[in-house]
Write a protein that holds these residues in place. Sequence first.
Motif, PDB file in Angstrom:
ATOM      1  N   ILE A  95     -10.832  -4.870   0.072  1.00 16.82           N
ATOM      2  CA  ILE A  95      -9.730  -4.440   0.935  1.00 16.82           C
ATOM      3  C   ILE A  95      -9.298  -5.633   1.783  1.00 16.82           C
ATOM      4  O   ILE A  95     -10.126  -6.360   2.320  1.00 16.82           O
ATOM      5  CB  ILE A  95     -10.147  -3.268   1.837  1.00 16.82           C
ATOM      6  CG1 ILE A  95     -10.622  -2.084   0.996  1.00 16.82           C
ATOM      7  CG2 ILE A  95      -8.981  -2.846   2.735  1.00 16.82           C
ATOM      8  CD1 ILE A  95     -11.259  -0.974   1.804  1.00 16.82           C
ATOM      9  N   GLY A 134      -6.443  -0.221   8.772  1.00 14.89           N
ATOM     10  CA  GLY A 134      -5.624   0.925   8.403  1.00 14.89           C
ATOM     11  C   GLY A 134      -6.333   1.867   7.446  1.00 14.89           C
ATOM     12  O   GLY A 134      -6.263   3.091   7.587  1.00 14.89           O
ATOM     13  N   VAL A 135      -7.024   1.290   6.451  1.00 13.78           N
ATOM     14  CA  VAL A 135      -7.785   2.115   5.509  1.00 13.78           C
ATOM     15  C   VAL A 135      -8.861   2.897   6.258  1.00 13.78           C
ATOM     16  O   VAL A 135      -9.014   4.104   6.059  1.00 13.78           O
ATOM     17  CB  VAL A 135      -8.398   1.257   4.384  1.00 13.78           C
ATOM     18  CG1 VAL A 135      -9.392   2.053   3.552  1.00 13.78           C
ATOM     19  CG2 VAL A 135      -7.303   0.665   3.498  1.00 13.78           C
ATOM     20  N   GLU A 160      -0.961  -7.563   7.223  1.00 15.13           N
ATOM     21  CA  GLU A 160      -0.528  -6.873   6.004  1.00 15.13           C
ATOM     22  C   GLU A 160      -0.475  -5.368   6.252  1.00 15.13           C
ATOM     23  O   GLU A 160      -1.206  -4.829   7.080  1.00 15.13           O
ATOM     24  CB  GLU A 160      -1.492  -7.166   4.849  1.00 15.13           C
ATOM     25  CG  GLU A 160      -1.494  -8.607   4.405  1.00 15.13           C
ATOM     26  CD  GLU A 160      -0.172  -9.053   3.818  1.00 15.13           C
ATOM     27  OE1 GLU A 160       0.508  -8.252   3.145  1.00 15.13           O
ATOM     28  OE2 GLU A 160       0.196 -10.232   4.034  1.00 15.13           O
ATOM     29  N   ASN A 161       0.394  -4.688   5.500  1.00 13.73           N
ATOM     30  CA  ASN A 161       0.534  -3.234   5.663  1.00 13.73           C
ATOM     31  C   ASN A 161      -0.734  -2.477   5.322  1.00 13.73           C
ATOM     32  O   ASN A 161      -1.158  -1.599   6.053  1.00 13.73           O
ATOM     33  CB  ASN A 161       1.694  -2.710   4.804  1.00 13.73           C
ATOM     34  CG  ASN A 161       3.040  -3.121   5.353  1.00 13.73           C
ATOM     35  OD1 ASN A 161       3.195  -3.350   6.547  1.00 13.73           O
ATOM     36  ND2 ASN A 161       4.013  -3.224   4.467  1.00 13.73           N
ATOM     37  N   ARG A 162      -1.334  -2.778   4.182  1.00 11.33           N
ATOM     38  CA  ARG A 162      -2.568  -2.093   3.779  1.00 11.33           C
ATOM     39  C   ARG A 162      -3.721  -3.040   4.072  1.00 11.33           C
ATOM     40  O   ARG A 162      -3.987  -3.956   3.313  1.00 11.33           O
ATOM     41  CB  ARG A 162      -2.549  -1.745   2.300  1.00 11.33           C
ATOM     42  CG  ARG A 162      -3.784  -0.947   1.889  1.00 11.33           C
ATOM     43  CD  ARG A 162      -3.748  -0.616   0.399  1.00 11.33           C
ATOM     44  NE  ARG A 162      -4.897   0.180   0.041  1.00 11.33           N
ATOM     45  CZ  ARG A 162      -6.086  -0.313  -0.319  1.00 11.33           C
ATOM     46  NH1 ARG A 162      -6.283  -1.605  -0.358  1.00 11.33           N
ATOM     47  NH2 ARG A 162      -7.084   0.484  -0.653  1.00 11.33           N
ATOM     48  N   ASN A 163      -4.367  -2.810   5.199  1.00  7.88           N
ATOM     49  CA  ASN A 163      -5.494  -3.666   5.566  1.00  7.88           C
ATOM     50  C   ASN A 163      -6.697  -2.799   5.894  1.00  7.88           C
ATOM     51  O   ASN A 163      -6.600  -1.571   5.972  1.00  7.88           O
ATOM     52  CB  ASN A 163      -5.130  -4.585   6.740  1.00  7.88           C
ATOM     53  CG  ASN A 163      -4.834  -3.828   8.006  1.00  7.88           C
ATOM     54  OD1 ASN A 163      -5.692  -3.138   8.537  1.00  7.88           O
ATOM     55  ND2 ASN A 163      -3.612  -3.948   8.498  1.00  7.88           N
ATOM     56  N   ASP A 179     -12.355  -0.924  -2.929  1.00  9.84           N
ATOM     57  CA  ASP A 179     -11.980   0.343  -3.546  1.00  9.84           C
ATOM     58  C   ASP A 179     -12.269   0.323  -5.040  1.00  9.84           C
ATOM     59  O   ASP A 179     -12.607  -0.702  -5.613  1.00  9.84           O
ATOM     60  CB  ASP A 179     -10.505   0.666  -3.282  1.00  9.84           C
ATOM     61  CG  ASP A 179      -9.531  -0.373  -3.824  1.00  9.84           C
ATOM     62  OD1 ASP A 179      -9.956  -1.287  -4.568  1.00  9.84           O
ATOM     63  OD2 ASP A 179      -8.342  -0.276  -3.508  1.00  9.84           O
ATOM     64  N   ASN A 225      -7.356   5.726   8.254  1.00  8.22           N
ATOM     65  CA  ASN A 225      -6.932   6.836   7.397  1.00  8.22           C
ATOM     66  C   ASN A 225      -8.098   7.674   6.898  1.00  8.22           C
ATOM     67  O   ASN A 225      -7.930   8.862   6.627  1.00  8.22           O
ATOM     68  CB  ASN A 225      -6.138   6.310   6.194  1.00  8.22           C
ATOM     69  CG  ASN A 225      -4.756   5.828   6.569  1.00  8.22           C
ATOM     70  OD1 ASN A 225      -4.195   6.233   7.582  1.00  8.22           O
ATOM     71  ND2 ASN A 225      -4.206   4.951   5.750  1.00  8.22           N
TER      72      ASN A 225
END
Length: 149
Positions: free
Chosen positions: A67, A79-80, A73-76, A97, A83
């Motif tokens: 990750i 953030g993961v 970055e948007n998906r970092n 992942d 969520n």
Amino acid sequence: MEQANNVKWILAKDELSREDVLKVEEALGVSFPSDYVDCVVLNNGGQPVPDTFDFKGRSEAVFNSLIDLNVRENRNIIGVYNNLKNRLPGSVYPFADDPFGNYLCFDYHEGNEPSIVFWDHEKANLDKNLAIDYICSSFNVLIDKLHKS
């Protein structure tokens, strides 16, 4: 870059600095193991080749990619984690992942040297504590377990 067990990393993003890693550690309130940090600063977001491993009755699980730790970055990783945190047991933090919506995580239940666990998103819908399966004792042991499918 090649690592133990002749693992090569492909599709890695820009290299990270130790300061980038420190920002993530501070945001999550953890200290990542040094073997992971050494790998992720060079291979952030990368995919290992080979990428298959076995554990606890599961054959051919897949390590898709690290990750992204780049907080720009948007998906970092932060953030993961945010969520997933309501579906993760305490002291468990995703770092990679698989292609099926599951995550490889650090489990800090035993202290500052985390073990590696597999988080199954389908089991987490039923009971977050049953969604975790032990893989191995460290990041380097996980890398050593990787093999061709």
